[in-house]
Design a protein around this motif. Structure first.
Motif, PDB file in Angstrom:
ATOM      1  N   THR A 609      32.361  73.908  73.066  1.00 23.17           N
ATOM      2  CA  THR A 609      32.844  72.582  72.265  1.00 23.17           C
ATOM      3  C   THR A 609      31.774  72.564  70.758  1.00 23.17           C
ATOM      4  OG1 THR A 609      33.478  71.786  74.248  1.00 23.17           O
ATOM      5  CG2 THR A 609      33.247  70.363  72.251  1.00 23.17           C
ATOM      6  N   GLY A 610      32.522  72.364  69.684  1.00 23.60           N
ATOM      7  CA  GLY A 610      31.696  72.248  68.635  1.00 23.60           C
ATOM      8  C   GLY A 610      32.456  71.345  67.691  1.00 23.60           C
ATOM      9  N   SER A 611      31.444  70.608  66.735  1.00 25.24           N
ATOM     10  CA  SER A 611      32.233  69.564  66.032  1.00 25.24           C
ATOM     11  C   SER A 611      32.787  70.348  64.633  1.00 25.24           C
ATOM     12  CB  SER A 611      30.799  68.723  65.245  1.00 25.24           C
ATOM     13  OG  SER A 611      31.171  67.821  64.482  1.00 25.24           O
ATOM     14  N   ILE A 612      33.925  69.561  64.427  1.00 22.46           N
ATOM     15  CA  ILE A 612      34.797  70.266  63.288  1.00 22.46           C
ATOM     16  C   ILE A 612      34.528  69.253  61.968  1.00 22.46           C
ATOM     17  CG2 ILE A 612      36.923  70.693  62.172  1.00 22.46           C
ATOM     18  CD1 ILE A 612      38.063  71.086  64.982  1.00 22.46           C
ATOM     19  N   VAL A 613      34.583  68.043  62.199  1.00 23.18           N
ATOM     20  CA  VAL A 613      34.176  67.105  61.076  1.00 23.18           C
ATOM     21  C   VAL A 613      33.553  65.818  61.924  1.00 23.18           C
ATOM     22  CG1 VAL A 613      36.048  67.655  59.480  1.00 23.18           C
ATOM     23  CG2 VAL A 613      36.546  65.889  61.152  1.00 23.18           C
ATOM     24  N   PRO A 614      32.851  65.014  61.351  1.00 21.86           N
ATOM     25  CA  PRO A 614      32.239  63.752  61.984  1.00 21.86           C
ATOM     26  C   PRO A 614      33.496  63.233  62.782  1.00 21.86           C
ATOM     27  CG  PRO A 614      31.476  63.909  59.798  1.00 21.86           C
ATOM     28  CD  PRO A 614      32.345  64.767  59.688  1.00 21.86           C
ATOM     29  N   GLY A 615      33.071  62.937  63.954  1.00 28.61           N
ATOM     30  CA  GLY A 615      33.779  62.513  65.218  1.00 28.61           C
ATOM     31  C   GLY A 615      34.905  63.162  65.803  1.00 28.61           C
ATOM     32  N   MET A 616      35.137  64.568  65.342  1.00 31.19           N
ATOM     33  CA  MET A 616      35.986  65.446  65.984  1.00 31.19           C
ATOM     34  C   MET A 616      35.456  66.570  66.339  1.00 31.19           C
ATOM     35  SD  MET A 616      39.673  66.805  64.406  1.00 31.19           S
ATOM     36  CE  MET A 616      40.448  65.143  64.521  1.00 31.19           C
ATOM     37  N   THR A 617      35.708  66.949  67.587  1.00 34.45           N
ATOM     38  CA  THR A 617      35.472  68.447  68.267  1.00 34.45           C
ATOM     39  C   THR A 617      36.524  69.267  68.607  1.00 34.45           C
ATOM     40  OG1 THR A 617      35.200  67.302  70.443  1.00 34.45           O
ATOM     41  CG2 THR A 617      33.310  67.321  69.036  1.00 34.45           C
ATOM     42  N   ALA A 618      36.222  70.575  68.791  1.00 32.70           N
ATOM     43  CA  ALA A 618      37.153  71.450  69.030  1.00 32.70           C
ATOM     44  C   ALA A 618      36.650  72.137  70.381  1.00 32.70           C
ATOM     45  CB  ALA A 618      37.551  72.402  68.052  1.00 32.70           C
ATOM     46  N   THR A 619      37.599  72.306  71.268  1.00 32.82           N
ATOM     47  CA  THR A 619      37.012  73.134  72.388  1.00 32.82           C
ATOM     48  C   THR A 619      37.918  74.354  72.566  1.00 32.82           C
ATOM     49  OG1 THR A 619      36.052  71.242  73.570  1.00 32.82           O
ATOM     50  CG2 THR A 619      36.648  73.034  74.873  1.00 32.82           C
ATOM     51  N   VAL A 620      37.430  75.614  73.092  1.00 24.23           N
ATOM     52  CA  VAL A 620      38.297  76.741  73.352  1.00 24.23           C
ATOM     53  C   VAL A 620      37.600  77.366  74.491  1.00 24.23           C
ATOM     54  CG1 VAL A 620      38.806  78.913  72.444  1.00 24.23           C
ATOM     55  CG2 VAL A 620      38.562  77.044  70.870  1.00 24.23           C
ATOM     56  N   GLY A 621      38.503  77.614  75.581  1.00 28.00           N
ATOM     57  CA  GLY A 621      37.961  78.210  76.835  1.00 28.00           C
ATOM     58  C   GLY A 621      38.912  79.269  77.111  1.00 28.00           C
ATOM     59  N   ALA A 622      38.335  80.095  77.931  1.00 27.37           N
ATOM     60  CA  ALA A 622      39.044  81.190  78.613  1.00 27.37           C
ATOM     61  C   ALA A 622      38.527  81.830  79.958  1.00 27.37           C
ATOM     62  CB  ALA A 622      39.198  82.378  77.541  1.00 27.37           C
ATOM     63  N   ALA A 675      40.015  60.097  72.058  1.00 30.22           N
ATOM     64  CA  ALA A 675      41.277  60.736  72.070  1.00 30.22           C
ATOM     65  C   ALA A 675      41.300  62.034  72.082  1.00 30.22           C
ATOM     66  CB  ALA A 675      42.170  60.153  71.097  1.00 30.22           C
ATOM     67  N   TYR A 676      42.070  62.715  72.948  1.00 25.07           N
ATOM     68  CA  TYR A 676      42.105  64.227  72.812  1.00 25.07           C
ATOM     69  C   TYR A 676      43.524  64.764  72.997  1.00 25.07           C
ATOM     70  CZ  TYR A 676      42.409  63.653  78.000  1.00 25.07           C
ATOM     71  OH  TYR A 676      43.043  63.142  79.118  1.00 25.07           O
ATOM     72  N   LEU A 677      43.914  66.114  72.541  1.00 27.34           N
ATOM     73  CA  LEU A 677      45.242  66.829  72.567  1.00 27.34           C
ATOM     74  C   LEU A 677      44.729  68.146  73.063  1.00 27.34           C
ATOM     75  CD1 LEU A 677      48.073  66.896  72.109  1.00 27.34           C
ATOM     76  CD2 LEU A 677      47.422  67.835  69.758  1.00 27.34           C
ATOM     77  N   GLN A 678      45.404  68.467  74.233  1.00 29.37           N
ATOM     78  CA  GLN A 678      44.872  69.895  75.077  1.00 29.37           C
ATOM     79  C   GLN A 678      46.163  70.375  75.354  1.00 29.37           C
ATOM     80  OE1 GLN A 678      41.653  69.482  77.988  1.00 29.37           O
ATOM     81  NE2 GLN A 678      43.345  69.862  79.499  1.00 29.37           N
ATOM     82  N   ALA A 679      46.040  71.890  75.193  1.00 27.70           N
ATOM     83  CA  ALA A 679      46.860  72.793  75.899  1.00 27.70           C
ATOM     84  C   ALA A 679      46.201  73.843  77.070  1.00 27.70           C
ATOM     85  CB  ALA A 679      47.755  73.430  74.868  1.00 27.70           C
ATOM     86  N   ALA A 680      46.287  73.912  78.098  1.00 25.85           N
ATOM     87  CA  ALA A 680      45.601  74.649  79.101  1.00 25.85           C
ATOM     88  C   ALA A 680      46.685  75.305  80.072  1.00 25.85           C
ATOM     89  CB  ALA A 680      44.784  73.600  79.980  1.00 25.85           C
TER      90      ALA A 680
END
Length: 916
Positions: A609-622, A675-680
């Motif tokens: 999980t890392g920050s993209i812009v202030p207040g927004m993060t992106a998570t990638v998992g596998a 708030a989050y948007l996720q595909a898993a």
């Protein structure tokens, strides 16, 4: 870099003369003459040539800044050396306002409370005052990650008997709790009212605050479960309505979430601490039908993760993951608790529970052990007039747990634990429709027993900004499952195929009338009958992972997982005595078959999980995985009635590999909104069928998979007094695994049946008032076949649009608790809960044989508790309106219209005592 900080006037009003700062700018006693000091009141003056203490309006008269500038570090050290009590006091200053502090990336490893508070003050820039004598011998497990400072301080002091009293100017004084009732739901937490959001969870396999974790999940403290009578999975499903608990047999149940309900491997992963536990495959290769159900005694918290958890938890978590985390040994001091309760059940016998917990430090701050023990009897309430029996269905659970925690270094902790549970049900737990309430017409007696032992060793090592966790577990689970087999054999009484097998005829030759009569007499002579199945499963698992603990611009977890699982089943068809329903001994064996299975899994996993812009993060998992399942069967004694002789001694295997992926965007404009948007993605292993009369193609079935798309939010209003969590999701499920009956109805096997579409919504609302809490949890699921069933059964097939079996549309829990102060050290609470589960069906549609509809059920509980110091007495009524509350109505070849219901109205009295 140290920055000069002005000491607020409130500090002088709060401290006696002998206390001083160990940080920047302490007041010295260098003889500096200030004429303004001479004007101070005598009790605030140390003499004309001494510095004064600034108090109130006198702050302007006393030039303390000049005195600070004239002080040298050498004189400060000389002062502290001359005052041992002052030397034992730590106060840290900050320039920020504690009332509105931003999130802080904490890294405080496990260790002594004194050291932890010191690090907290430095990292949070907070003003703390405490005496080392007060915190001596106390330990904390450590915290890491982005936390609100108030929450972090609350976590450090939790369970220590200490509180932080906030003064003016941002000062916190660490003091002993006042003489108020000690019940966790009554005593306020150091930073204010304790809420569920204060829970530090490890859902991401690293510590994070519940309200800041971008996962659709619920968490309950162990201290809130016992007052509600939540001691097992059934009770937990009434507390957490998103967890569906469906009866699959006497003292057995299947778990499901978000409509992901199917046979085969479990769809909800169950973890006890670090150990994943699965049930035995049995003759139907259905481990998910026997969820592990250990009593919730001495539990720290329960975490329920909704939706597929394929990247971090892997197989059998495609619907979600349930994690039960027990209290760990505390080397900071002795402690424990004891409880005893009595249950009076309408229409049945009395039940009750006794339990005890003890925490024993072996070496202060280094080594401790913790043990618990319990015995619980759930009263029976079912009558069987055939044998003159009343109130059968009683269940006795006995268990122990022992754990040791060793901290050879503040950053290293080694934990070892062992737990055991034995369960015995004296007879079948169902009754029959069409007759009086709670009355069974079963012609045999079918008790059930299990013995489960779980062993775990875990190492946690904080290496700078990284935490290494290495854990290994093993468990062994023995059970004896018994089922009435009378109806299955009786249905074969007129079978031409059965007669041919009995007479030894070729498949194309029919029995004569005389042979048919002999065959029918043979069947009758072996009735009633019982299917007697001893089963044993053993499993060894290991996991190694590294996780960030708060430092750095991003957080991450990487690891490897291994599992080796094997089980065996012996399935005896035995004759029973018609006079008492018991198995005839020595065994009169009608047939015997044995099955052996193995499952090996290995996986590499990670999330970043890392920050993209202030207040927004992106998570990638596998998660990259491979598994291999093998099975073999044998028929030492062929059952001519059902045709088990057609199963040749053979071995079969299947294997697959692949990846589970996860992508998420999370937006946090403030600490109160997420708030989050996720595909898993999620999956379950496939398997093989050791069932008579199947084709080679039917011997194997593939893994099923799903993709889940979710939009969720977590909102906190009015300073956290109102919490709102919501989620919308859609699931595409392919190669769905479901069970089918053989043509004779005597056997069950698994097959891939196609795809399903699931849509749903969840909402949780909690409002916390000064003396009360209100909550509502609602879940809606619409789960349907997306295509006609790919493999039709002999009795019918599901069609596109059919609802999935045993998945209700609506489930909800409404609850509230009101707290009353009766006296300075006596408090009371009144609690009420209403749980509701909608109706569901046992088959895809009414055209399929054995279709049954389980009606909606509503369960109402009320409770009153009185708390005095370390004592608590609770009087509760479970199932207030004595509702039937059928959890499942089931028909099959084994019997029709069998009702598994929750207990009738139950009056419970419980006494609890805490020791520390």
């Amino acid at each position: 870099m140290n920055m000069p900080v002005r000491r607020p006037p409130e500090i002088d009003r709060a401290l006696p003369d002998f206390l001083s700062y160990s940080g920047n700018g302490p007041c010295c006693r260098k003889p500096v003459k200030h004429r303004s000091c001479a004007d101070s009141p005598p009790h605030e003056r140390k003499g004309e040539n001494a510095c004064c203490h600034a108090r109130g309006d006198m702050a302007d008269q006393c030039d303390c800044q000049a005195r600070r500038r004239s002080c040298s570090g050498r004189r400060r050290r000389r002062f502290l050396a001359g005052h041992p009590i002052a030397l034992a006091t730590l106060i840290f200053l900050s320039t920020g306002n504690a009332e509105a502090a931003p999130l802080v990336n904490f890294y405080i490893p496990a260790g002594s409370l004194a050291r932890a508070l010191t690090r907290f003050a430095l990292q949070a820039d907070r003003q703390l005052l405490f005496s080392p004598e007060l915190v001596a011998g106390r330990r904390v497990p450590g915290i890491a990650g982005p936390l609100d400072p108030d929450r972090a301080l609350d976590r450090l002091l939790a369970g220590s008997g200490l509180v932080a009293r906030r003064g003016r100017g941002g000062l916190f004084l660490i003091e002993t709790e006042a003489a108020v009732p000690a019940h966790p739901s009554i005593v306020p937490s150091p930073g204010g009212a304790r809420t569920a959001d204060d829970i530090v969870v490890t859902a991401l396999k690293r510590e994070s605050l519940l309200r800041l974790t971008a996962v659709s999940m619920s968490a309950e403290r162990g201290t809130s479960l016992s007052p509600r009578g939540t001691l097992d999975l059934e009770g937990l499903s009434r507390t957490m309505p998103e967890l569906l608990s469906s009866i699959s047999g006497t003292s057995q149940q299947r778990l499901a979430m978000r409509g992901v309900y199917g046979t085969g491997e479990a769809t909800v992963g169950v973890y006890y601490d670090e150990t994943p536990v699965n049930g035995p495959a049995g003759t139907t290769f259905d481990p998910g039908s026997v969820a592990p159900d250990i009593d919730l005694v001495d539990v720290d918290r329960v975490e329920l993760l909704r939706g597929p958890q394929g990247s971090l938890y892997g197989a059998s978590s495609m619907g979600g993951t349930l994690r039960v985390l027990f209290n760990q040994p505390d080397p900071g001091g002795w402690g424990g608790e004891a409880a005893a309760g009595l249950d009076l059940v309408s229409h049945g016998r009395a039940g009750g529970i006794v339990s005890g917990v003890v925490n024993a430090p072996i070496a202060a701050d280094v080594l401790a052990v913790r043990g618990s023990i319990y015995r619980r009897r759930t009263a029976g309430y079912i009558d069987n007039p055939r044998f003159g029996l009343r109130d059968v269905g009683q269940v006795i659970r006995e268990g122990e747990r022992i754990a040791a925690g060793w901290t050879p270094h503040p950053d290293v902790r080694i934990m070892a634990s062992a737990m055991w549970q034995r369960l015995h049900a004296d007879d079948a737990g169902f009754w029959n429709l069409g007759g009086p309430r709670y009355r069974s017409n079963q012609p045999t007696r079918t008790p059930y027993g299990s013995d489960l032992g779980i062993y775990n060793l875990t190492l946690r090592w904080n290496i700078g900004p990284t935490t290494l966790t290495a854990t290994g577990s093993t468990y062994a689970w023995d059970m004896i499952r018994q089922m009435d087999y009378t109806a299955v054999l009786a249905q074969q009484r007129t079978s031409l195929a059965g007669c041919a097998r009995f007479a030894g005829l070729a498949a194309n030759i029919d029995c004569t009338a005389e042979q048919r009569a002999e065959y029918a007499a043979y069947v009758d002579s072996h009735l009633p009958a019982i299917l007697y199945q001893p089963m044993r499963i053993t499993s060894d698992t290991a996991e190694f992972r590294l996780a960030s603990n708060g430092d750095g611009s991003f957080s991450w977890t990487v690891g490897a997982f291994l599992e080796q699982r094997k089980d065996r089943t012996e399935s005896y068809a035995l004759r029973a005595d018609a006079s008492d329903g018991e198995i005839v001994r020595p065994f009169d064996i009608i047939g015997l078959r044995t099955i052996r299975t193995r499952l090996g899994q290995r996986a590499l996993f990670g999330e970043i999980t890392g920050s993209i812009v202030p207040g927004m993060t992106a998570t990638v998992g596998a998660r990259y995985f491979r598994y291999r399942r093998s099975a073999s069967g044998a028929v030492p004694i062929a059952n001519a009635i059902t045709g088990t002789g057609a199963l040749s001694d053979a071995a079969y295997a299947t294997k697959e590999g692949g990846a589970n992926l996860k992508v998420q965007l999370a937006y946090r404009p403030s600490s109160d909104v997420l708030a989050y948007l996720q595909a898993a993605e999620g999956f379950r292993p496939g398997g093989v069928n050791i069932t008579p009369a199947l084709s080679d193609a039917e011997r194997r079935y593939r893994a099923d998979r799903l993709w889940s798309y979710e939009l969720g939010s977590k909102i906190r209003l009015n300073g956290g007094a109102i919490a709102l969590d919501a989620a919308l999701y859609h699931i595409d499920w392919v190669d769905m695994i479901s069970a089918f009956s053989s043509a004779s109805g005597a056997f069950v096997y698994n097959a891939n049946i196609g795809s399903a579409d699931i849509g749903g919504a969840e909402i949780q609302i909690a409002a916390r008032l000064p003396a009360a809490e209100l909550s509502a949890k609602l879940g809606y699921v619409d789960a349907r076949l997306a295509e006609d069933q790919a493999v039709p059964s002999a009795a019918g097939a599901g069609r596109s649009g059919d609802r999935l079996p045993y998945v209700p549309h609506l489930s909800m829990v409404l609850g509230g608790v009101h707290r009353i102060r009766l006296a300075p050290n006596i408090a009371a609470s009144l609690r009420g809960d209403i749980s509701h589960v909608g109706a569901s069906a046992s088959q895809f549609n009414r055209e399929i044989a054995y279709y049954q509809r389980t009606p909606a059920r509503t369960f109402v509980n009320v409770e009153a508790a009185v708390i005095w110091q370390e004592w608590q007495a609770t009087l509760a009524i479970r199932n207030l309106f004595d509702a039937i509350a059928a959890r499942r109505i089931m028909s099959s070849a084994f019997g029709s219209e069998r009702v598994y219901s929750s207990s009738p109205r139950t009056l419970s009295l419980k006494i609890f005592r805490r020791f520390r």
